[in-house]
Design a protein around this motif. Structure first.
Motif, mmCIF file in Angstrom:
data_model
loop_
_atom_site.group_PDB
_atom_site.id
_atom_site.type_symbol
_atom_site.label_atom_id
_atom_site.label_comp_id
_atom_site.label_asym_id
_atom_site.label_seq_id
_atom_site.Cartn_x
_atom_site.Cartn_y
_atom_site.Cartn_z
ATOM 1 N N SER A 2 61.021 37.854 25.014
ATOM 2 C CA SER A 2 60.012 37.595 26.047
ATOM 3 C C SER A 2 60.281 38.491 27.254
ATOM 4 O O SER A 2 61.414 38.892 27.518
ATOM 5 C CB SER A 2 60.018 36.120 26.443
ATOM 6 N N CYS A 3 59.213 38.804 27.962
ATOM 7 C CA CYS A 3 59.334 39.719 29.094
ATOM 8 C C CYS A 3 58.471 39.234 30.247
ATOM 9 O O CYS A 3 57.707 38.285 30.118
ATOM 10 C CB CYS A 3 58.935 41.127 28.676
ATOM 11 N N THR A 61 69.492 37.265 29.222
ATOM 12 C CA THR A 61 69.757 36.101 28.364
ATOM 13 C C THR A 61 68.679 35.940 27.301
ATOM 14 O O THR A 61 68.970 35.514 26.187
ATOM 15 C CB THR A 61 69.870 34.813 29.203
ATOM 16 N N ALA A 62 67.417 36.307 27.626
ATOM 17 C CA ALA A 62 66.337 36.236 26.632
ATOM 18 C C ALA A 62 66.575 37.249 25.525
ATOM 19 O O ALA A 62 66.312 36.968 24.351
ATOM 20 C CB ALA A 62 64.986 36.472 27.304
ATOM 21 N N ILE A 63 67.079 38.428 25.894
ATOM 22 C CA ILE A 63 67.394 39.452 24.888
ATOM 23 C C ILE A 63 68.502 38.950 23.964
ATOM 24 O O ILE A 63 68.402 39.057 22.739
ATOM 25 C CB ILE A 63 67.820 40.769 25.559
ATOM 26 N N ASP A 80 69.370 35.849 23.338
ATOM 27 C CA ASP A 80 68.854 34.746 22.503
ATOM 28 C C ASP A 80 68.009 35.292 21.356
ATOM 29 O O ASP A 80 68.121 34.836 20.218
ATOM 30 C CB ASP A 80 68.018 33.770 23.344
ATOM 31 N N TRP A 81 67.148 36.262 21.671
ATOM 32 C CA TRP A 81 66.287 36.846 20.649
ATOM 33 C C TRP A 81 67.122 37.557 19.587
ATOM 34 O O TRP A 81 66.866 37.397 18.397
ATOM 35 C CB TRP A 81 65.288 37.806 21.299
ATOM 36 N N LEU A 82 68.122 38.316 20.013
ATOM 37 C CA LEU A 82 68.987 38.995 19.045
ATOM 38 C C LEU A 82 69.703 37.985 18.149
ATOM 39 O O LEU A 82 69.814 38.180 16.945
ATOM 40 C CB LEU A 82 70.010 39.883 19.759
ATOM 41 N N GLY A 83 70.173 36.895 18.732
ATOM 42 C CA GLY A 83 70.835 35.853 17.951
ATOM 43 C C GLY A 83 69.894 35.238 16.926
ATOM 44 O O GLY A 83 70.299 34.916 15.807
ATOM 45 N N ALA A 84 68.617 35.096 17.301
ATOM 46 C CA ALA A 84 67.641 34.521 16.380
ATOM 47 C C ALA A 84 67.327 35.479 15.226
ATOM 48 O O ALA A 84 66.883 35.043 14.168
ATOM 49 C CB ALA A 84 66.357 34.170 17.124
ATOM 50 N N GLN A 85 67.558 36.771 15.440
ATOM 51 C CA GLN A 85 67.290 37.761 14.393
ATOM 52 C C GLN A 85 68.398 37.810 13.354
ATOM 53 O O GLN A 85 68.211 38.355 12.269
ATOM 54 C CB GLN A 85 67.133 39.170 14.998
#
Length: 85
Positions: A51-52, A64-66, A68-73
């Motif tokens: 998200s941006c 932190t959003a980056i 979290d997103w990387l962890g979800a990938q």
């Protein structure tokens, strides 16, 4: 003879954190991930990337959003299956 400085020192001023501390620009994120800015634009349109937020024409991503997103990938590795004969 040793000279000892006894003059009072001025109080050190605490400088505030920069406003964009914890935020990453689109160009910096693209460079860090080895992607193009166009790819990040497409992801934003499709809502599949991190998200941006927009500030005028600039786009920023919260660090932190980056993360979290990387962890979800991250995907669990599937055991390798041998082909049946």
């Amino acid at each position: 003879m040793t000279c000892i400085d006894t003059a009072p020192r001025p109080a050190q001023r605490m400088t505030p954190d920069p406003i964009l501390a914890g935020w990453v620009s689109r160009s910096d994120l693209a460079r860090e991930l080895g992607l193009t800015e166009d790819t990040l634009r497409r992801w934003e349109d499709r809502r599949v990337g991190p998200s941006c937020v927009r500030a005028g024409r600039k786009v920023f991503y919260r660090r932190t959003a980056i993360e979290d997103w990387l962890g979800a990938q991250e995907q669990a590795r599937q055991p390798h299956r041998r082909a049946r004969r």
